[in-house]
Design an enzyme around this catalytic site. Sequence first.
Site, PDB file in Angstrom:
ATOM      1  N   ASP A  63      -6.608   2.909   4.795  1.00  0.00           N
ATOM      2  CA  ASP A  63      -5.790   3.174   3.609  1.00  0.00           C
ATOM      3  C   ASP A  63      -6.480   4.260   2.794  1.00  0.00           C
ATOM      4  O   ASP A  63      -7.543   4.015   2.197  1.00  0.00           O
ATOM      5  CB  ASP A  63      -5.633   1.901   2.780  1.00  0.00           C
ATOM      6  CG  ASP A  63      -4.740   0.864   3.441  1.00  0.00           C
ATOM      7  OD1 ASP A  63      -4.634   0.863   4.686  1.00  0.00           O
ATOM      8  OD2 ASP A  63      -4.147   0.041   2.716  1.00  0.00           O
ATOM      9  N   LYS A  67       2.189   4.202   0.922  1.00  0.00           N
ATOM     10  CA  LYS A  67       1.859   3.013   0.140  1.00  0.00           C
ATOM     11  C   LYS A  67       1.938   3.357  -1.331  1.00  0.00           C
ATOM     12  O   LYS A  67       1.535   4.440  -1.754  1.00  0.00           O
ATOM     13  CB  LYS A  67       0.446   2.549   0.539  1.00  0.00           C
ATOM     14  CG  LYS A  67      -0.117   1.381  -0.253  1.00  0.00           C
ATOM     15  CD  LYS A  67      -1.512   1.029   0.277  1.00  0.00           C
ATOM     16  CE  LYS A  67      -2.219   0.012  -0.590  1.00  0.00           C
ATOM     17  NZ  LYS A  67      -3.580  -0.315  -0.097  1.00  0.00           N
ATOM     18  N   LYS A  83       4.409   0.352   2.441  1.00  0.00           N
ATOM     19  CA  LYS A  83       3.563  -0.726   1.924  1.00  0.00           C
ATOM     20  C   LYS A  83       3.574  -0.721   0.401  1.00  0.00           C
ATOM     21  O   LYS A  83       2.928   0.117  -0.223  1.00  0.00           O
ATOM     22  CB  LYS A  83       2.129  -0.576   2.441  1.00  0.00           C
ATOM     23  CG  LYS A  83       1.173  -1.663   1.934  1.00  0.00           C
ATOM     24  CD  LYS A  83      -0.218  -1.492   2.531  1.00  0.00           C
ATOM     25  CE  LYS A  83      -1.222  -2.468   1.937  1.00  0.00           C
ATOM     26  NZ  LYS A  83      -2.588  -2.314   2.521  1.00  0.00           N
TER      27      LYS A  83
END
Length: 321
Positions: A158, A221, A257
Amino acid sequence: MAPDTHPVRNPGTALDLSVVRGIRVNRSAVERRVGSLPGRRTVKKEWQAAWLLRAISCMDLTTLSGDDTPGNVRRLCAKAAHPLKPELVDALGIRDLALTTGAVCVYHQYVSTAVDALRGSGIPVAAVSTGFPAGLSPFEQRLAEIHASVAAGATEIDIVITRAYVLTGNWVALYDEVRAFRDACGDAHMKTILGVGELATLTNVARASMVAMMAGSDFIKTSTGKEPTNATLPVGLVMTRMIRDFGERTGHEVGFKPAGGIRTAKQAVDWLILMKEELGDRWLRPHLFRFGASGLLTDVERQLEHYVTGRYAAAHRQPMV
């Protein structure tokens, strides 16, 4: 493609500034659309239980605190492998599902601990990287963080973007940064954190989403969870519409996400409904949808226990908070 078929990784495309600069977002229309979700779609009883089990399978069970310890991480991994109490699993009749969370997400320091704890489970380990959460450490250091986490066994990374590139409209610099991070990830899947609470406008969120996908992101995300504002349904609608637009333009599927502030079962169902309505059933699977969650599992487990027993358990009976 069938809902359970894993997508081919997004290889990215050339940066098309005409597409990026042409994106506009009507905030009023976005707010009207998401305002209709909770009122028009409700699920109860066994249907709610089924949606909550799906939510568990899409969770990135996360610990990103300054007081993390190896013991806490091992405990989190045990919960990821067995997210519901055995008696609840039996009462629901789902033992054959072998239900787990979608991944465990930790700082780089604890990647090897999580990899060891999850060995043989099939649950991936995700590492936050690139100067998380601000993303302001030197560029070479951020690349080195990715390489180190991949070497330690993380199969998902991430990363965080430099928000200043979005706020100043420097799309070339943003594209180059994300592309370099994607190359550093190698075979590890990359989730690009936009930090939406610091991007000022929904149009900026939409443009940053498109650039991140052009640069090869496997997921986009919303947030680090450390910003004042994190995952909200209006932001989610904008980002999912960009995923749909990118897919129509290129044929590549990109995951989504939402992270930060999602703590209740009702919120989880609202997000799942958004994904189903905007992107379809394929985005109700962990290979294309994840919750960034630390406390969410507690409320989901309480709701499932209520479905089975008719009573709400005390929070300390589901102590993953």
